[in-house]
Scaffold this active site. Structure first.
Site, mmCIF file in Angstrom:
data_model
loop_
_atom_site.group_PDB
_atom_site.id
_atom_site.type_symbol
_atom_site.label_atom_id
_atom_site.label_comp_id
_atom_site.label_asym_id
_atom_site.label_seq_id
_atom_site.Cartn_x
_atom_site.Cartn_y
_atom_site.Cartn_z
ATOM 1 N N SER A 145 0.265 -0.930 0.058
ATOM 2 C CA SER A 145 0.260 -0.277 -0.086
ATOM 3 C C SER A 145 0.981 1.282 -0.206
ATOM 4 O O SER A 145 2.227 1.169 0.700
ATOM 5 C CB SER A 145 -0.915 -0.315 1.389
ATOM 6 O OG SER A 145 -1.976 0.926 1.700
ATOM 7 N N TYR A 158 -2.182 0.317 10.275
ATOM 8 C CA TYR A 158 -1.674 -0.262 8.808
ATOM 9 C C TYR A 158 -0.341 -0.201 7.619
ATOM 10 O O TYR A 158 -0.128 -1.167 7.292
ATOM 11 C CB TYR A 158 -2.607 0.077 7.531
ATOM 12 C CG TYR A 158 -3.412 -0.564 6.552
ATOM 13 C CD1 TYR A 158 -3.379 -1.596 6.192
ATOM 14 C CD2 TYR A 158 -3.126 0.799 5.561
ATOM 15 C CE1 TYR A 158 -3.974 -1.929 5.351
ATOM 16 C CE2 TYR A 158 -3.104 -0.004 4.171
ATOM 17 C CZ TYR A 158 -3.760 -1.747 4.100
ATOM 18 O OH TYR A 158 -3.395 -1.611 2.473
#
Length: 271
Positions: A145, A158
Site C-alpha cells: 500500500s 496498517y
C-alpha cells in the site's frame, strides 16, 4: 517459469473477496491452477466455482494466516495436490477502522492488523519458500500500500504493517535472487473494496483505480515480465510498468523503489 502459465500453480491468500478474488480469477483465466486461502469458506467456494470455468483446478482452504502450523498444513496439502506453488500472492490483509491516534485505539485490534498483514505474509513465505528454493524458481507478490511510504496518522497499524512488509521483501530479495526466486511489493492504489470503502482516506478520493490494472500486473509478474524489478516497490495506480522494467534493465540506482533511510546530506554518518 516465464511465458505461458498453463499448468502452473498460484496460491492466493484473502481470495474469497475483494482484490484477492479478482486476482484468483485473473490467474485462472491465464491458465494457472489456484489454491485459495481465506477465513470464510463461502467466499472461497464462490471464487473457486468461477475459477474452474476456465478449465483449471481450484483448491479451497479456510485458514487463519496468522497461525503458522495451520498455514504449514495448508501449504503441504497444496504442494501434495498441485505439485508446486509457482506464484505466492500475499493478499490477505485488514486495516485500522478506528482512525483515532494510536494511544487511543484498542491495542488488541492494532496488533491484529500487524499479525494479519505482516505475520500472515511471513508465515506463507516461510511455508512456501523451501519448495521454491529447492526448485530454483518461483515468484512472490506481496500486496502492499502507498500508506507504507506516506504517513497517515489515521492508519498507524496498517502503515506500520505495510512498511514492515517492504522491509521483509527487501531483506529477502537478494538471498532469493541467488536461488532463482523473485519477490515484489505491488501497491494497487485506491481500488474499491469492502475494506477501502471503510477508510476515510479512500473515500476522500474522486477516482478509483481499476482492479484490472492490479490483475494485469500480477499476471505479468507470474509470466516473468517484471523480473527485472524484483525487490522493488511497484504502484500500479501510477506506474507505467513497461517503462519501469526498461529503466531497471538500463540500471536503477541502488535502493531505488525500496525502503531506505535518507541521509540529511554530506557528512551524515549514516550516508
Amino acid at each position: 517459469m516465464g511465458g505461458a502459465l498453463s499448468g502452473r500453480s498460484a496460491l492466493i491468500s484473502g481470495a474469497g473477496r475483494g482484490i484477492g478474488r479478482h486476482l484468483a480469477l485473473g490467474l485462472a483465466r491465464a491458465g494457472m491452477n489456484v489454491a485459495l486461502l481465506g477465513r470464510r469458506p463461502a467466499g472461497l467456494d464462490d471464487t473457486a466455482s468461477e475459477c474452474v470455468r476456465f478449465g483449471v483446478e481450484a483448491l479451497t482452504h479456510p485458514v487463519d494466516v496468522r497461525r503458522p502450523a495451520a498455514v504449514r498444513a495448508v501449504v503441504d496439502d497444496v504442494l501434495g495436490r498441485l505439485g508446486a506453488v509457482d506464484l505466492l500472492v500475499n493478499n490477505a490483509g485488514i486495516a485500522d477502522h478506528d482512525e483515532s491516534p494510536p494511544w487511543q485505539v484498542d491495542a488488541d485490534r492494532w496488533w491484529e492488523v500487524l499479525e494479519t498483514n505482516l505475520r500472515g505474509s511471513f508465515n506463507l513465505c516461510r511455508a512456501v519458500l523451501p519448495s521454491m528454493v529447492a526448485a530454483g524458481a518461483g515468484r512472490i507478490v506481496n500486496i502492499n500500500s502507498n500508506v507504507a511510504t506516506k504517513r497517515d496518522i489515521r492508519y498507524t497499524a496498517y502503515g506500520t504493517s505495510k512498511a514492515a512488509l517492504l522491509a521483509l521483501s527487501d531483506a529477502l530479495a537478494g538471498p532469493l535472487r541467488a536461488h532463482g526466486v523473485s519477490i515484489f511489493d505491488i501497491s494497487p492504489g485506491m481500488v474499491r473494496t469492502d475494506m477501502s470503502e471503510r477508510m476515510t482516506a479512500c473515500l476522500e478520493r474522486d477516482q478509483w483505480v481499476s482492479v484490472d490494472l492490479v490483475v494485469d500486473a500480477v499476471v505479468r509478474t507470474a509470466r516473468g515480465e517484471l523480473d527485472p524489478v524484483s525487490g522493488r516497490y511497484l504502484h500500479v495506480g501510477a506506474d507505467d510498468l513497461t517503462e519501469l522494467v526498461a529503466r531497471a534493465r538500463a540500471g536503477l540506482p541502488d535502493g531505488a523503489r525500496t525502503l531506505r533511510l535518507l541521509p540529511y546530506g554530506a557528512g551524515d554518518p549514516l550516508a
